[in-house]
Structure formats: structure tokens, C-alpha cells
Design a protein around this motif. Structure first.
Motif, PDB file in Angstrom:
ATOM      1  N   GLU A  84      -0.157  34.620   3.482  1.00  0.00           N
ATOM      2  CA  GLU A  84      -0.636  33.276   3.763  1.00  0.00           C
ATOM      3  C   GLU A  84      -0.184  32.311   2.661  1.00  0.00           C
ATOM      4  O   GLU A  84       0.392  31.254   2.930  1.00  0.00           O
ATOM      5  CB  GLU A  84      -2.170  33.354   3.790  1.00  0.00           C
ATOM      6  CG  GLU A  84      -2.868  32.369   4.676  1.00  0.00           C
ATOM      7  CD  GLU A  84      -4.385  32.443   4.478  1.00  0.00           C
ATOM      8  OE1 GLU A  84      -4.897  33.412   3.848  1.00  0.00           O
ATOM      9  OE2 GLU A  84      -5.054  31.524   4.929  1.00  0.00           O
TER      10      GLU A  84
ATOM     11  N   VAL B 203      -2.843  37.949  10.288  1.00  0.00           N
ATOM     12  CA  VAL B 203      -3.818  39.029  10.366  1.00  0.00           C
ATOM     13  C   VAL B 203      -3.114  40.336  10.687  1.00  0.00           C
ATOM     14  O   VAL B 203      -2.341  40.423  11.636  1.00  0.00           O
ATOM     15  CB  VAL B 203      -4.879  38.712  11.443  1.00  0.00           C
ATOM     16  CG1 VAL B 203      -5.829  39.891  11.607  1.00  0.00           C
ATOM     17  CG2 VAL B 203      -5.654  37.463  11.068  1.00  0.00           C
TER      18      VAL B 203
ATOM     19  N   ARG C 269      -3.791  37.487   2.542  1.00  0.00           N
ATOM     20  CA  ARG C 269      -3.784  36.232   1.793  1.00  0.00           C
ATOM     21  C   ARG C 269      -2.480  35.992   1.062  1.00  0.00           C
ATOM     22  O   ARG C 269      -2.093  34.851   0.843  1.00  0.00           O
ATOM     23  CB  ARG C 269      -4.915  36.220   0.776  1.00  0.00           C
ATOM     24  CG  ARG C 269      -6.222  36.129   1.458  1.00  0.00           C
ATOM     25  CD  ARG C 269      -7.332  35.867   0.499  1.00  0.00           C
ATOM     26  NE  ARG C 269      -8.557  36.116   1.225  1.00  0.00           N
ATOM     27  CZ  ARG C 269      -9.751  35.769   0.823  1.00  0.00           C
ATOM     28  NH1 ARG C 269      -9.887  35.146  -0.314  1.00  0.00           N
ATOM     29  NH2 ARG C 269     -10.792  36.016   1.554  1.00  0.00           N
TER      30      ARG C 269
ATOM     31  N   ARG D 155      -4.106  44.324  11.176  1.00  0.00           N
ATOM     32  CA  ARG D 155      -5.217  45.258  11.386  1.00  0.00           C
ATOM     33  C   ARG D 155      -6.563  44.602  11.058  1.00  0.00           C
ATOM     34  O   ARG D 155      -7.370  45.114  10.297  1.00  0.00           O
ATOM     35  CB  ARG D 155      -5.009  46.536  10.560  1.00  0.00           C
ATOM     36  CG  ARG D 155      -4.147  47.542  11.340  1.00  0.00           C
ATOM     37  CD  ARG D 155      -4.006  48.842  10.597  1.00  0.00           C
ATOM     38  NE  ARG D 155      -2.913  48.793   9.657  1.00  0.00           N
ATOM     39  CZ  ARG D 155      -2.845  49.520   8.559  1.00  0.00           C
ATOM     40  NH1 ARG D 155      -3.841  50.313   8.232  1.00  0.00           N
ATOM     41  NH2 ARG D 155      -1.808  49.448   7.772  1.00  0.00           N
ATOM     42  N   GLY D 156      -6.754  43.427  11.580  1.00  0.00           N
ATOM     43  CA  GLY D 156      -8.043  42.766  11.453  1.00  0.00           C
ATOM     44  C   GLY D 156      -8.280  42.042  10.147  1.00  0.00           C
ATOM     45  O   GLY D 156      -9.286  41.382   9.973  1.00  0.00           O
ATOM     46  N   ARG D 157      -7.331  42.151   9.228  1.00  0.00           N
ATOM     47  CA  ARG D 157      -7.569  41.579   7.912  1.00  0.00           C
ATOM     48  C   ARG D 157      -6.544  40.488   7.638  1.00  0.00           C
ATOM     49  O   ARG D 157      -5.353  40.649   7.911  1.00  0.00           O
ATOM     50  CB  ARG D 157      -7.448  42.688   6.870  1.00  0.00           C
ATOM     51  CG  ARG D 157      -7.765  42.272   5.470  1.00  0.00           C
ATOM     52  CD  ARG D 157      -8.009  43.525   4.617  1.00  0.00           C
ATOM     53  NE  ARG D 157      -8.428  43.137   3.291  1.00  0.00           N
ATOM     54  CZ  ARG D 157      -7.599  43.021   2.260  1.00  0.00           C
ATOM     55  NH1 ARG D 157      -6.317  43.286   2.412  1.00  0.00           N
ATOM     56  NH2 ARG D 157      -8.045  42.645   1.077  1.00  0.00           N
ATOM     57  N   ILE D 158      -7.022  39.379   7.076  1.00  0.00           N
ATOM     58  CA  ILE D 158      -6.105  38.293   6.724  1.00  0.00           C
ATOM     59  C   ILE D 158      -5.320  38.701   5.481  1.00  0.00           C
ATOM     60  O   ILE D 158      -5.901  39.085   4.477  1.00  0.00           O
ATOM     61  CB  ILE D 158      -6.878  36.996   6.426  1.00  0.00           C
ATOM     62  CG1 ILE D 158      -7.688  36.554   7.647  1.00  0.00           C
ATOM     63  CG2 ILE D 158      -5.925  35.888   6.001  1.00  0.00           C
ATOM     64  CD1 ILE D 158      -8.654  35.437   7.362  1.00  0.00           C
TER      65      ILE D 158
ATOM     66  N   LEU E 237      -3.857  31.125  12.244  1.00  0.00           N
ATOM     67  CA  LEU E 237      -4.355  32.178  11.367  1.00  0.00           C
ATOM     68  C   LEU E 237      -4.000  33.569  11.896  1.00  0.00           C
ATOM     69  O   LEU E 237      -3.766  34.496  11.126  1.00  0.00           O
ATOM     70  CB  LEU E 237      -5.873  32.028  11.214  1.00  0.00           C
ATOM     71  CG  LEU E 237      -6.537  32.773  10.073  1.00  0.00           C
ATOM     72  CD1 LEU E 237      -5.871  32.447   8.741  1.00  0.00           C
ATOM     73  CD2 LEU E 237      -8.014  32.426  10.007  1.00  0.00           C
ATOM     74  N   ALA E 238      -3.937  33.687  13.215  1.00  0.00           N
ATOM     75  CA  ALA E 238      -3.669  34.997  13.818  1.00  0.00           C
ATOM     76  C   ALA E 238      -2.361  35.592  13.296  1.00  0.00           C
ATOM     77  O   ALA E 238      -2.231  36.810  13.186  1.00  0.00           O
ATOM     78  CB  ALA E 238      -3.623  34.867  15.338  1.00  0.00           C
TER      79      ALA E 238
END
Lengths: 349, 513
Positions: B387, B377, B384, B379-382, B373-374
Motif C-alpha cells: 500500500e 488485500v 501495508r 489472504r484477508g490481510r491488508i 483497498l481490495a
């Protein structure tokens, strides 16, 4: 692939498509139905209370009343999504409240006192959360037990610290967080001194909590652990750290809500926060979060806290006596969760 | 009417009409024909051994007998009369008792209470403790075992617990006792004791169905033997008409069910990618040493409980390792948990995808990106969209059939779920993938796709360790085959070297390592 197999594969596909369509239909039905239902209910209620219920002053009043519960319910939501529970938050309100009041009493300087008190309140809450979580992640104790133990210990410590007496708070800066107002010009538009600071703090916590849960890696891991802890571990997730963190956050948020409560009452009392853990759990479950873990949302929890707050407010406006209020609230929680369950069953069949 | 023993009629007289007869039983589960027109019978006072590989249909037959599942077709006759066994209670009334591998005892109750569980004699509203102890004592006496009636079952040894199970069966006045792998947890001495008890039960006219992987035990106590393979009845005959080799041949002798891809050429074995030395996990894996090379597929054969799963889990950091060293690309590798192993480029595809591989309540997208998942990311936000794009590409490559990537994994078929698990580990190309039962419970089409994928991965330099209970799979997909027996590697075969029969002999331990 043989003809038979491809037919079978197609059948499976149409089946999943059907299920997806059914789900969309159900979601739409739910949203529309809920909306119509709400409008009707609000209109009827507003009339029954002679227009008092939806008056701006009253709406803000409800929001102010739910602030403490909504803040601890955000922490509770995180814990419950990991399939845990936190029974200690009510007692932690009392403990962090008296610790903050004690800190303020021994530091006459407004600024230093405020700073130290906030620091003490949040870190004491967070530390208690750490103590809640450590036996859970390290030795696999049920969170029900560790937080029940903390519920007793924190309450007892609060009484010991104060000898059973509330500690008065005269730091006006501290108190203004609990009972002050911001944006006076906005308030004047609707004839009040401003937007209560409590409400702003609550909204900030709800927004940040919602963001963390839906947009960050940490949030995704919280859901993953609640959904299947072993699969999460085997996917390389630091289950130990994430689970410990949710208990620490829940404890720290109890400290924050205690700050609002103590400021509002101008005192730290060992008797405050009794039963708040159950109020927060009620908000979480009414908001659609599963006690089995893996599913839920902050927005749902906020709506749950709002519904419960509105219900209390309404019953007061209608002069329903307080004993009966408890009966109604209990019934509403039961019905809300039952309806949610039935809806899910419809979706899975 | 065709009787199972008809192929070579054993010594029969009118007197030994089978007490229990199962005729033409069929049972299918979605995608699997677990039992296909099989017949099986048990006479009073005989030990009838039921043998077959994992998945041959033995447990399904036992479940039908126990009333735990209902057969699609076929009849069961007890004492010559048709019997509908629709519940475990009914099975008990008909005199059929089962002793499972995992005991169904209540650890916190006493021996006497366990023996009489569910059938407590009462006086008025209360339990008649005197009667209860007396009847429990009588059942234990029939076994000639000395057990204190009042101690909690949790304090007993595994063997003693088994005696309690048998006593429980006897106290129901069972005339048929089914023992499913009863010796799995027993020491040699305890097994001898068990055999004494079985002999005593035979003398009392109790019929025993004995299920075991250990052929030497079958030869020690069985009167008749029935062999199942792939849900079909292969042969029933008197023990004396079999040799061990026959038995193994009947158990495994089948055509390869699936078509396997042509494997890439075996890699040059110069510098091992992973070198395992003396890996030990107490009670499960003992002193395993093995070198694995890039682009190689090593298959692990062996019985359930032989340590294949534990070995893979140990290598991938899923379970702690007590002793031994590992070198990954020549550097010491000591994973303290799955996270370390994943970081180092290892992936574990667990045998049970539902309980260990997937989060069923999450979407395809969320499941696939979980280990990495990293990477999504910012700036702290996934992100999507990023993804979804990455997962969409993998889903297309692997032919994952799902309406959308937002579909909950719970709603996918077994084969598609398995592909989602694979996608998790292909997102960032793993150097070593450990497959545990890679095709369990999935249909033939998806199986073939997974074999193709494994072959392609090996061709691209990924090393694969594969544990499988399906011998054809091990033979068809491995460049080397390690046969495990009781926590050790009994033998390593080169590709094309071992036959199914030979592998089975090492797996059951009839050839010393």
C-alpha cells in the motif's frame, strides 16, 4: 514557482515537520510517563494490600472478572468507531442467556444440547443486532434509539420466556466454558487448577477483534465510515453492509459473553447483565475511543476494561464499601477521558 | 476622500448622504484576497444592487456588514458616524438586517415567535404573549401580507417563510436590509410579490442591498448598481447608465488569472465513451443529453444551483437518477451507487473535499487506497508495505507535499489535500473523471499543477467532465463548454467559440435555450 512562493512552501513544510515532531514527543512522553506512573501505582497498591493485589491468583481473578465486559466491549468498540452506540448488549446477555438455558433444558444430550445452545445464543444475539442496525442503515434512525428500544424489548422478552425465574443449567460441558480451566500443567506452576477458560475465550476475542480492525478491509472501512460516512460512501464502500455488520457482531458477542456468564453461574437469568452496556461503554471510552467515531482501538478497550476491573478488585481488597466504589469509578472515567481530551488539544494546537 | 459613486456623480443633494457607507474595506483569508480596498454605500429609500460572479467578494462584504467577519482594513460609517460592527447583535442595533439565502428561522416555532425571536417582550419572568403577537402582527402588516401568527413556520411555503424573514428584519426597526439572492427559491409570481414589498419598504425610507445573479431582476428594481470582480470594486452607477451587456462585461472582464497548459488535440468523435440520454433528477437536472469521448475535456459553466454538481453526481452514482439512460462504451450503464460507478471506471472528485472527498482523521496512505483497498488485500490481510509503495509513487508523481504518508490529511494544505483526492482516483486509472470545482480554495501553484494533470490525463485517453464556477478555468481547460441554466444545458460551445460574456448570457438565462 516564485521565490516568495517557495519560501512560503518551505515555511509550511517546516511547520508540518514541527507538528510531526511535537506529536512524536507527545507520544513518547505519554508512553514513558504512563509506564512510570503505572509501576509506581502498582507497587504502592501491592504494598497497601499486603502483596495480595499482584499475587498470580488475584491477577487471574481480575482477568476472569473482566472477561464478560471485555468481550462485549470489543463489539461496542466497533459500533462506537462507526459513530454509533449499542445500549442493548446488557439486555441481550439476559435474553440469549435464558434462550440458551431453555435450549439446554429441552435437550438432555450433553453434546447436542451444547451445540444447539451455542448456536441459539450466538444467532439470537446476532439477529437482535441485525434488528438494531437495520433501521439505522435503512432509515437513518439514531442507534441510540434503536438499541434503547432493543434494550427494553430484549429484557422484557427474557422475563416473558422464563416467567421471571432463572433457568438452571446442568449441562456440565456448557458450564465448563464459563467456570472451567484449561492447561492444568500451566496452572500448577502457580498453584491453581489451570487457566480459566473464560480468560482464553476473552483473549481470543480481543486478538481476533484487534486483527480484524487493524489488518482487514472491513476494519479499515469501519474507521472510514466513522471518520466521514459520505466520503466513505463516495469511495465505493458498502456503508450499508459494514454498518449493519458491526451491530450484528456486537449482538453476537453479547451472546458469547452470555455463554460465559450463564456457564459460570450454572443458570440463565432474565436479571443478568443489568448495566453491562454502560460498563462496556466505559471500557471503550477509557480506552481512548472517540464517541464521535473514526478513532479508537481494541487494545485500548482491553486496557480500559482491565483498568476498570483492577480498580474494582483493588477497592474490594481495600474493603471500600460498594456505594463508594461507584463514586470512585465514575470519577476515574471522567478524569481518564478528560486527560485524553486535553492531550489531543495539546496535539492540535 | 473618494466616494464610490465619484466616477459619475448621480443626482445628489445634501439630503441623501448615504445612511451606510463602507470605505476602503479589505479582507483576506489564507491564500485569497476576498476584498481589496472596496467601497460601498447605501442611501435611505434606495435599492442598491450588488452584482458579481461567484467569488467576487459579495458574500464577504455582506458578512462584514453583518458583523460575522471583521475587515482587515477600512471603516464602516452608519448615519455619518464610525461604527465598529464586531457582532451580529451590534449590526442589529445599528439598524442593519440580513436575509440570507438559507433562512434563519426555527421551523418548529410559530410565525409570531420567529418574527420576535431573541427580542421577546417580557412581563416579569414570562413572555408577554399578547405583546409579542401584537408586535409581530404590526411588522407583517407593514408588508401587507396575511399570515396566521400561530402556525408553525415549517408549514409555510418558501415564499411565506421569506416574508417572515423580512418581517423579522422590520421588527428590529432595520433601516438597511440586505437581501442575498432572495429570489433564488421563489416562483415568478412570488418574485413579483417580493418586489411590491421592496417598493413599500423604499417608500418607508428603508435602504435595500439587493444581491442577485438574475440580471432581469436587477433591471426591474435597482436604483443603483455596484459591480465587484475578484474582490475589487469595478463600478458603481445609476441603473440607467448600464445595459445588460455592459454589466456582464464588467462582471467577467478580466485577464485570465492562471496559465493554462496547452490541451492535447481534440479526439476523433467516433464512438462515444459515455452517452447520456435524457438524464433527469427532479428539481435539479432536467432532460440532459450529452456524448463524451475518450480523451475529451467537457467543461460545465453555470450559476450555483444550475444543476452542474447534480449532473456529475448523477452520472457517478452518488445521487439517484429518476429518468434517462446512459451507455458506457456502448453498454447500458446504470450505477446503483458509487460502488458500481467506480467498478465501471468512473471517478467523482467532489466540490467539497473536506466533507465528501476525504477522511480527515485518516492518513494520506489510508485515504488514497480507500476506493481500491481490495487490490492490497492478500489472504484477508491488508499489505501495508505494498500500500505504502503504491501511494508513495503517486505522491511523488503528483508532488504531494507531506512529511510522511502517515500524516493525517487534516494537517495538509488545501492544494495538497486536493492532490490526495486526485491520487485516490489515479491509483487505478479511471476512464472518466468528473471534477467538481477542481481548484476551489487552492493556491495558484497547486492550481497550475492540477491543470497540467488534467491535460495529461486527457492526452492519455481519460475523459474528463469538469464543473466550475470560474469562467476562465472553464474557457482555459475545456474542449467543449456546456452552459447550464436551471437544470438544462442551455448551449454547448466548441472550443474557442464562446466568449466569457456570451457564456454568462446563457448562464443567467438572458438568452433562451
Amino acid at each position: 514557482m516564485t521565490a516568495g512562493e517557495s519560501v512560503a512552501a518551505q515555511a509550511v513544510e517546516t511547520q508540518t515537520q514541527k507538528a510531526a515532531a511535537k506529536k512524536q514527543r507527545a507520544a513518547l512522553l505519554r508512553t514513558v510517563g504512563l509506564f512510570i506512573f503505572l509501576v509506581i501505582v502498582l507497587a504502592v497498591l501491592n504494598r497497601a494490600t499486603h502483596g495480595n493485589f499482584l499475587a498470580p491468583g488475584n491477577v487471574l481473578n481480575v482477568l476472569r472478572q473482566i472477561a464478560v465486559n471485555a468481550i462485549i466491549a470489543v463489539g461496542q468498540t466497533l459500533v462506537i468507531i462507526t459513530a454509533g452506540i449499542d445500549l442493548s448488549v446488557g439486555s441481550l446477555i439476559a435474553l440469549t442467556g435464558v434462550l440458551m438455558a431453555g435450549t439446554l433444558a429441552s435437550h438432555p444430550s450433553v453434546a447436542v444440547g451444547l451445540l444447539l445452545a451455542v448456536l441459539v445464543g450466538l444467532s439470537a444475539g446476532g439477529f437482535a443486532g441485525f434488528i438494531n442496525g437495520l433501521p439505522v442503515v435503512r432509515f437513518g434512525l439514531p442507534p441510540f434509539i434503536t438499541t434503547l428500544a432493543m434494550m427494553l424489548m430484549a429484557r422484557g422478552l427474557a422475563f416473558m420466556y422464563t416467567n421471571g425465574q432463572p433457568i438452571e443449567i446442568d449441562n456440565h460441558a456448557f458450564n465448563s466454558i464459563g467456570n472451567g480451566f484449561m492447561f492444568p500443567s500451566l496452572g500448577h506452576l502457580i498453584g491453581i487448577p489451570g487457566i480459566p477458560t473464560q480468560i482464553l475465550v476473552m483473549l481470543a476475542v480481543v486478538l481476533v477483534g484487534g486483527y480484524v480492525l487493524t489488518q482487514t478491509r472491513f476494519g479499515r472501512y469501519v474507521y472510514a465510515i466513522g471518520g466521514n460516512e459520505e466520503a466513505a460512501r463516495l469511495s465505493g464502500i458498502n456503508v450499508f453492509g459494514v454498518k449493519l455488520s458491526v451491530y450484528i457482531i456486537a449482538g453476537a458477542l453479547a451472546g458469547l459473553s452470555s455463554l460465559l456468564l450463564a456457564g459460570h453461574l450454572n443458570s440463565g437469568s432474565p436479571q443478568s447483565g443489568v448495566g453491562y452496556e454502560l460498563q462496556s461503554i466505559a471500557a471503550v471510552v477509557v480506552g481512548g475511543t472517540s464517541l464521535m467515531g473514526g478513532r479508537g482501538s481494541i487494545s485500548g478497550t482491553f486496557i480500559g476494561a482491565l483498568l476498570i476491573g483492577m480498580l474494582y478488585n483493588l477497592m474490594n481488597l481495600l474493603s471500600i464499601q460498594s456505594y463508594a466504589q461507584e463514586v470512585v469509578l465514575g470519577a476515574v472515567i471522567l478524569i481518564a477521558v478528560l486527560l485524553d481530551q486535553l492531550r489531543r488539544q495539546y496535539l492540535t494546537t | 476622500m473618494q466616494f464610490p459613486g465619484a466616477e459619475s456623480p448621480p443626482v445628489t443633494s445634501a439630503a441623501d448622504v448615504p445612511y451606510l457607507a463602507m470605505r476602503h474595506i479589505s479582507k483576506s483569508y489564507p491564500g485569497v484576497q476576498a476584498l481589496d480596498d472596496v467601497s460601498f454605500d447605501v442611501r435611505r429609500g434606495e435599492v442598491h444592487a450588488l452584482v458579481g460572479e461567484n467569488g467576487a467578494g459579495k458574500s464577504t462584504l455582506v458578512k462584514v456588514l453583518a458583523g460575522a467577519v471583521t475587515a482587515d482594513k477600512g471603516d464602516v460609517l452608519v448615519g455619518g458616524r464610525p461604527a465598529a460592527i464586531h457582532s451580529p447583535k451590534r449590526a442589529e442595533q445599528l439598524g442593519i438586517a440580513l436575509i440570507y439565502q438559507e433562512f434563519n428561522l426555527i421551523p418548529g416555532l410559530s410565525v409570531a415567535e420567529n418574527v420576535m425571536l431573541g427580542r421577546e417582550p417580557t412581563r416579569g419572568f414570562s413572555i408577554d404573549w399578547h405583546q409579542l403577537r401584537e408586535r409581530a402582527a404590526r411588522a407583517l402588516a407593514r408588508l401587507h401580507v396575511e399570515l396566521p401568527l400561530n402556525v408553525e413556520v415549517r408549514t409555510l411555503s418558501i415564499a411565506q417563510q421569506q416574508m417572515v424573514e423580512i418581517a423579522k428584519a422590520l421588527s428590529t426597526d432595520a433601516r438597511i436590509i440586505v437581501m442575498d439572492e432572495p429570489s433564488a427559491a421563489l416562483t415568478t409570481q412570488e418574485v413579483r410579490k417580493l418586489f411590491d414589498i421592496i417598493a413599500a419598504l423604499k417608500r418607508d425610507g428603508v435602504g435595500i442591498v439587493y444581491i442577485s445573479h438574475r440580471l432581469e431582476e436587477i433591471f426591474a428594481i435597482a436604483d443603483r448598481v455596484t459591480i465587484f470582480r475578484d474582490g475589487k470594486h469595478v463600478k458603481t452607477d445609476a441603473l440607467s447608465s448600464f445595459t445588460q451587456d455592459d454589466m456582464i462585461r464588467f462582471m467577467v472582464g478580466r485577464n485570465l488569472a492562471a496559465h493554462f497548459p496547452t490541451l492535447p488535440p481534440e479526439p476523433a468523435r467516433a464512438q462515444p465513451l459515455l452517452s447520456v440520454q435524457g438524464l433527469t433528477m427532479p428539481g435539479r437536472v432536467n432532460d440532459i443529453s450529452l456524448d463524451l469521448y475518450a480523451g475529451e475535456i467537457v467543461g460545465f459553466a453555470g450559476l450555483i444551483g444550475s444543476g452542474r454538481t447534480s449532473l456529475l453526481r448523477g452520472i457517478c452514482g452518488a445521487d439517484p437518477v429518476a429518468a434517462g439512460t446512459m451507455l458506457l462504451e456502448g453498454k447500458p450503464f446504470q450505477p446503483r451507487g458509487p460502488h458500481d460507478a467506480i467498478e465501471a471506471g468512473l471517478a467523482l472528485v467532489t466540490e467539497d473535499r473536506k466533507s465528501q472527498g476525504l477522511i480527515l482523521g485518516m492518513s494520506v496512505r489510508e485515504n488514497v487506497t480507500l476506493p481500491h483497498l481490495a487490490d492490497f488485500v492478500h489472504r484477508g490481510r491488508i499489505d501495508r508495505r505494498e500500500e505504502a509503495a503504491a501511494v508513495a509513487k503517486l505522491a511523488a508523481d503528483l508532488h504531494i507535499r507531506t512529511p510522511t504518508l502517515e500524516q493525517l490529511v487534516r494537517n495538509l494544505s488545501g492544494g495538497n489535500q486536493q492532490k490526495v483526492v486526485l491520487a485516490k482516483w489515479l491509483l487505478q486509472k479511471a476512464k472518466i473523471i468528473c471534477f467538481d470545482e477542481p481548484t476551489r480554495g487552492i493556491d495558484i501553484g497547486a492550481k497550475a499543477e492540477i491543470y497540467e494533470l488534467m491535460s495529461a490525463l486527457a492526452a492519455s485517453g481519460t475523459a474528463i467532465l469538469m464543473a466550475s464556477s470560474e469562467l476562465p478555468e472553464v474557457l482555459g481547460m475545456s474542449m467543449r463548454i456546456a452552459v447550464m441554466h436551471e437544470g438544462r444545458i442551455a448551449r454547448i460551445f466548441a472550443r474557442g467559440e464562446g466568449s466569457q460574456e456570451e457564456i454568462m448570457r446563457y448562464a443567467v438565462g438572458t438568452v433562451a435555450a
